[in-house]
Scaffold this motif. Sequence first.
Motif, PDB file in Angstrom:
ATOM      1  N   LEU A  45       0.793  -1.228   0.000  1.00 10.34           N
ATOM      2  CA  LEU A  45       0.000   0.000   0.000  1.00 10.34           C
ATOM      3  C   LEU A  45       0.825   1.277   0.000  1.00 10.34           C
ATOM      4  O   LEU A  45       0.274   2.362  -0.200  1.00 10.34           O
ATOM      5  CB  LEU A  45      -0.927   0.015   1.219  1.00 10.34           C
ATOM      6  CG  LEU A  45      -1.953  -1.121   1.300  1.00 10.34           C
ATOM      7  CD1 LEU A  45      -2.714  -1.046   2.607  1.00 10.34           C
ATOM      8  CD2 LEU A  45      -2.907  -1.086   0.124  1.00 10.34           C
ATOM      9  N   PRO A  47       3.354   3.968  -1.433  1.00 11.85           N
ATOM     10  CA  PRO A  47       4.039   4.432  -2.650  1.00 11.85           C
ATOM     11  C   PRO A  47       5.548   4.498  -2.428  1.00 11.85           C
ATOM     12  O   PRO A  47       6.006   4.871  -1.351  1.00 11.85           O
ATOM     13  CB  PRO A  47       3.457   5.835  -2.874  1.00 11.85           C
ATOM     14  CG  PRO A  47       2.157   5.842  -2.128  1.00 11.85           C
ATOM     15  CD  PRO A  47       2.378   4.951  -0.936  1.00 11.85           C
ATOM     16  N   ARG A 174       0.467   1.051 -10.730  1.00 12.17           N
ATOM     17  CA  ARG A 174       1.035   1.324  -9.416  1.00 12.17           C
ATOM     18  C   ARG A 174       2.526   1.659  -9.529  1.00 12.17           C
ATOM     19  O   ARG A 174       3.310   0.892 -10.080  1.00 12.17           O
ATOM     20  CB  ARG A 174       0.855   0.102  -8.508  1.00 12.17           C
ATOM     21  CG  ARG A 174       1.442   0.254  -7.124  1.00 12.17           C
ATOM     22  CD  ARG A 174       1.427  -1.068  -6.376  1.00 12.17           C
ATOM     23  NE  ARG A 174       1.960  -0.920  -5.033  1.00 12.17           N
ATOM     24  CZ  ARG A 174       3.249  -0.847  -4.726  1.00 12.17           C
ATOM     25  NH1 ARG A 174       4.147  -0.911  -5.693  1.00 12.17           N
ATOM     26  NH2 ARG A 174       3.634  -0.719  -3.473  1.00 12.17           N
ATOM     27  N   ASN A 202      -1.130  10.419  -4.926  1.00 13.81           N
ATOM     28  CA  ASN A 202       0.176   9.838  -4.586  1.00 13.81           C
ATOM     29  C   ASN A 202       1.173   9.834  -5.741  1.00 13.81           C
ATOM     30  O   ASN A 202       2.324   9.430  -5.553  1.00 13.81           O
ATOM     31  CB  ASN A 202       0.042   8.407  -4.026  1.00 13.81           C
ATOM     32  CG  ASN A 202      -0.701   8.364  -2.712  1.00 13.81           C
ATOM     33  OD1 ASN A 202      -0.446   9.161  -1.808  1.00 13.81           O
ATOM     34  ND2 ASN A 202      -1.642   7.435  -2.581  1.00 13.81           N
ATOM     35  N   ASP A 203       0.763  10.303  -6.927  1.00 10.76           N
ATOM     36  CA  ASP A 203       1.725  10.465  -8.023  1.00 10.76           C
ATOM     37  C   ASP A 203       2.627  11.665  -7.751  1.00 10.76           C
ATOM     38  O   ASP A 203       2.240  12.604  -7.044  1.00 10.76           O
ATOM     39  CB  ASP A 203       1.000  10.714  -9.344  1.00 10.76           C
ATOM     40  CG  ASP A 203       0.511   9.442  -9.998  1.00 10.76           C
ATOM     41  OD1 ASP A 203       0.819   8.354  -9.489  1.00 10.76           O
ATOM     42  OD2 ASP A 203      -0.183   9.536 -11.031  1.00 10.76           O
ATOM     43  N   ARG A 213      -1.368   6.465   1.316  1.00 14.52           N
ATOM     44  CA  ARG A 213      -1.286   5.073   0.879  1.00 14.52           C
ATOM     45  C   ARG A 213      -2.102   4.856  -0.390  1.00 14.52           C
ATOM     46  O   ARG A 213      -3.071   5.555  -0.668  1.00 14.52           O
ATOM     47  CB  ARG A 213      -1.833   4.134   1.970  1.00 14.52           C
ATOM     48  CG  ARG A 213      -1.072   4.162   3.283  1.00 14.52           C
ATOM     49  CD  ARG A 213       0.262   3.448   3.171  1.00 14.52           C
ATOM     50  NE  ARG A 213       0.858   3.213   4.477  1.00 14.52           N
ATOM     51  CZ  ARG A 213       1.676   4.028   5.099  1.00 14.52           C
ATOM     52  NH1 ARG A 213       2.010   5.185   4.528  1.00 14.52           N
ATOM     53  NH2 ARG A 213       2.187   3.717   6.281  1.00 14.52           N
ATOM     54  N   TYR A 214      -1.696   3.828  -1.159  1.00 13.75           N
ATOM     55  CA  TYR A 214      -2.564   3.345  -2.219  1.00 13.75           C
ATOM     56  C   TYR A 214      -3.765   2.647  -1.599  1.00 13.75           C
ATOM     57  O   TYR A 214      -3.664   2.026  -0.543  1.00 13.75           O
ATOM     58  CB  TYR A 214      -1.819   2.344  -3.108  1.00 13.75           C
ATOM     59  CG  TYR A 214      -0.735   2.934  -3.958  1.00 13.75           C
ATOM     60  CD1 TYR A 214      -0.993   3.972  -4.846  1.00 13.75           C
ATOM     61  CD2 TYR A 214       0.566   2.437  -3.909  1.00 13.75           C
ATOM     62  CE1 TYR A 214       0.012   4.505  -5.651  1.00 13.75           C
ATOM     63  CE2 TYR A 214       1.578   2.960  -4.705  1.00 13.75           C
ATOM     64  CZ  TYR A 214       1.295   3.993  -5.568  1.00 13.75           C
ATOM     65  OH  TYR A 214       2.282   4.513  -6.353  1.00 13.75           O
ATOM     66  N   ASN A 215      -4.892   2.731  -2.284  1.00 15.07           N
ATOM     67  CA  ASN A 215      -6.091   2.016  -1.848  1.00 15.07           C
ATOM     68  C   ASN A 215      -6.528   0.973  -2.880  1.00 15.07           C
ATOM     69  O   ASN A 215      -7.681   0.546  -2.879  1.00 15.07           O
ATOM     70  CB  ASN A 215      -7.235   2.992  -1.570  1.00 15.07           C
ATOM     71  CG  ASN A 215      -7.170   3.614  -0.186  1.00 15.07           C
ATOM     72  OD1 ASN A 215      -8.158   4.157   0.306  1.00 15.07           O
ATOM     73  ND2 ASN A 215      -6.023   3.557   0.472  1.00 15.07           N
ATOM     74  N   LEU A 216      -5.605   0.588  -3.743  1.00 11.74           N
ATOM     75  CA  LEU A 216      -5.820  -0.499  -4.704  1.00 11.74           C
ATOM     76  C   LEU A 216      -6.995  -0.231  -5.645  1.00 11.74           C
ATOM     77  O   LEU A 216      -7.631  -1.152  -6.155  1.00 11.74           O
ATOM     78  CB  LEU A 216      -6.033  -1.837  -3.970  1.00 11.74           C
ATOM     79  CG  LEU A 216      -4.968  -2.210  -2.921  1.00 11.74           C
ATOM     80  CD1 LEU A 216      -5.225  -3.603  -2.380  1.00 11.74           C
ATOM     81  CD2 LEU A 216      -3.564  -2.109  -3.500  1.00 11.74           C
ATOM     82  N   GLU A 220      -8.803   5.700  -5.586  1.00 10.53           N
ATOM     83  CA  GLU A 220      -8.213   6.343  -6.765  1.00 10.53           C
ATOM     84  C   GLU A 220      -9.222   6.548  -7.892  1.00 10.53           C
ATOM     85  O   GLU A 220      -9.044   7.439  -8.739  1.00 10.53           O
ATOM     86  CB  GLU A 220      -7.023   5.517  -7.272  1.00 10.53           C
ATOM     87  CG  GLU A 220      -5.811   5.492  -6.354  1.00 10.53           C
ATOM     88  CD  GLU A 220      -5.871   4.405  -5.294  1.00 10.53           C
ATOM     89  OE1 GLU A 220      -4.874   4.213  -4.575  1.00 10.53           O
ATOM     90  OE2 GLU A 220      -6.923   3.734  -5.182  1.00 10.53           O
ATOM     91  N   MET A 246      -2.359  -1.783 -12.071  1.00  8.99           N
ATOM     92  CA  MET A 246      -3.296  -1.263 -11.082  1.00  8.99           C
ATOM     93  C   MET A 246      -4.236  -0.242 -11.705  1.00  8.99           C
ATOM     94  O   MET A 246      -5.351  -0.030 -11.213  1.00  8.99           O
ATOM     95  CB  MET A 246      -2.568  -0.647  -9.886  1.00  8.99           C
ATOM     96  CG  MET A 246      -3.525  -0.272  -8.741  1.00  8.99           C
ATOM     97  SD  MET A 246      -2.723   0.351  -7.241  1.00  8.99           S
ATOM     98  CE  MET A 246      -2.597   2.102  -7.643  1.00  8.99           C
ATOM     99  N   ILE A 250      -8.192   0.292 -10.967  1.00  5.99           N
ATOM    100  CA  ILE A 250      -8.815   1.603 -10.757  1.00  5.99           C
ATOM    101  C   ILE A 250      -9.947   1.802 -11.759  1.00  5.99           C
ATOM    102  O   ILE A 250     -11.042   2.267 -11.415  1.00  5.99           O
ATOM    103  CB  ILE A 250      -7.766   2.720 -10.897  1.00  5.99           C
ATOM    104  CG1 ILE A 250      -6.688   2.598  -9.804  1.00  5.99           C
ATOM    105  CG2 ILE A 250      -8.426   4.102 -10.835  1.00  5.99           C
ATOM    106  CD1 ILE A 250      -5.500   3.531 -10.012  1.00  5.99           C
TER     107      ILE A 250
END
Length: 405
Positions: A45, A47, A174, A202-203, A213-216, A220, A246, A250
């Motif tokens: 999760l 980045p 991702r 998060n980019d 965090r990424y949320n998968l 996003e 990923m 999304i």
Amino acid sequence: MSSTKQATERRRRAARVTGISGAAAFGVALGGSLAGATVFARKVLTPDSRRPDDTVVLAVHDDEVTLQLGPETTVAGRYGLWLDGGSGHARVGDVIRSDEEAGTVVRKLLSVDRGHLAPGPARWNAYYYWDSPARSMDLPSRDVTVESELGPMPAWLLEPERPTGRWAVLVHGRGARREECLRALPTLRRLGYTTLVISYRNDAGAPPAPDGRYNLGLSEWRDVEAAMQYAVQHGAEALVLGGWSMGGAITLQTLNQSRLSDLVEAVFLDSPVVDWGDVLTHHARLRRVPQVFGWMGSLVMGRRATRRLAGVHDPVDVARTNWVARADEIGHRMLIHHSIDDEFVPVGPSIALAAARPDLVTLERWDTARHCKEWNLDPQRWERVLADFLQPGRQQSGAPVGHCS
């Protein structure tokens, strides 16, 4: 006390001690598994902005470059090399020869785009392109900003010579960059699509998620919806969505949750994450960690009581990312490119989804290509399949499952 009673009492005490010891051992094992699962979940999760060099340029001669032998550098196709920490770039073509004993591979040198190519460390660039469409492809594009719920998200906008009112929104994977999506631009432009190549939370250059965090894909997708809204506000009458890795996960969430999904005509996905549970199990196996870490990691990130251990603000429910199980909820025509030799996102769920929804899902099966590198292996085939899928007037139904090649 008789000797018989004494012996019985000793056995009872021993049983109690054994029970306590067993419970303690179980507790230690459970705690160890939880700790390992937490580390695993955070790794998935979090980045990672670090992009370290991963190969070595050994020699440069005329139109050839000799590289350190490795899983990436030996695969056929065309790729790029980041030089000098990303300030330089070169492009390479097919393998000319390789020497396993010497640990070297010689590839065709196509161009040095910026900087100086010389022996030393480099970083493999699977995108082939290295900058904006205007700079790396000589296609007319401009920088625009998509306003999202978190703030401004940078994007590239590419307009065709003859706009049709149809727009495409492209979503990278991702830890990847927008350059990952550029391979689709010539085909989309030729078909009259105005295209947005977007960034999301998060980019680099975009706002972070509230928890960083990424949320998968489970949060996003709202950034993709913001890009869709931008397109509508600027004249889009119909939309196509494209996603890599990923970015596929999304995109699938966007189709399911966005109020604008009815405007989407079709979807194309490269090596998509169709089921995050399958990917987590695969990566636990790759890292040679106990399989329990994979499913426990899913529990840690998905439960309100334990989500803080994974560092996420809201639970990340991996079950909601399983589109094989949710196949009856798919409602859009979809093209999937996926290689049976994908080492990062296994092809199994893509095959299963196509089998479950042959009315809507077209699977173009590849071999040899590594993750998200089908285009690199055979650009003409990739572009032809995409163009055929998106041709105006095509039947609004899925095509037969593709073949391996």
